[in-house]
Write a protein that holds these residues in place. Structure first.
Motif, PDB file in Angstrom:
ATOM      1  N   ASN A   1      29.142  71.767  23.530  1.00 62.14           N
ATOM      2  CA  ASN A   1      29.035  70.316  23.659  1.00 62.14           C
ATOM      3  C   ASN A   1      30.268  69.706  24.308  1.00 62.14           C
ATOM      4  O   ASN A   1      30.168  68.666  24.956  1.00 62.14           O
TER       5      ASN A   1
ATOM      6  N   GLU B   1      27.972  69.457  30.245  1.00 59.82           N
ATOM      7  CA  GLU B   1      27.309  68.151  30.284  1.00 59.82           C
ATOM      8  C   GLU B   1      25.800  68.286  30.140  1.00 59.82           C
ATOM      9  O   GLU B   1      25.163  67.583  29.370  1.00 59.82           O
ATOM     10  N   LYS B   2      25.211  69.211  30.919  1.00 56.63           N
ATOM     11  CA  LYS B   2      23.756  69.406  30.851  1.00 56.63           C
ATOM     12  C   LYS B   2      23.403  70.774  31.406  1.00 56.63           C
ATOM     13  O   LYS B   2      24.161  71.377  32.168  1.00 56.63           O
TER      14      LYS B   2
END
Length: 68
Positions: free
Chosen positions: A34, A38-39
């Motif tokens: 986390n 970011e993604k």
């Protein structure tokens, strides 16, 4: 253009600071993921003619984006 360069430098500094905190991880934790990522995009799997299956996964890191 100058603003873009300044933002890039700022993002690079932030990334380096994050990496220093996690320089020698002993395990992959949810906190680590986390903090650094970011993604993640997981694309649809594609079957090859020989029956093999390939699936593209893209990882976008905080402050620096995708690394190819």
């Amino acid at each position: 253009e100058l603003d873009m360069v300044k933002q890039t430098e700022s993002d690079a500094r932030k990334w380096v600071d994050l990496i220093r905190q996690y320089a020698n991880p002993t395990e992959l934790t949810a906190e680590l993921l986390n903090t650094l990522i970011e993604k993640i995009f997981v694309h649809e799997a594609v079957k090859g003619k020989d029956g093999s299956r390939e699936q593209e996964v893209e990882i976008f890191y905080r402050f620096i984006g995708k690394i190819d």
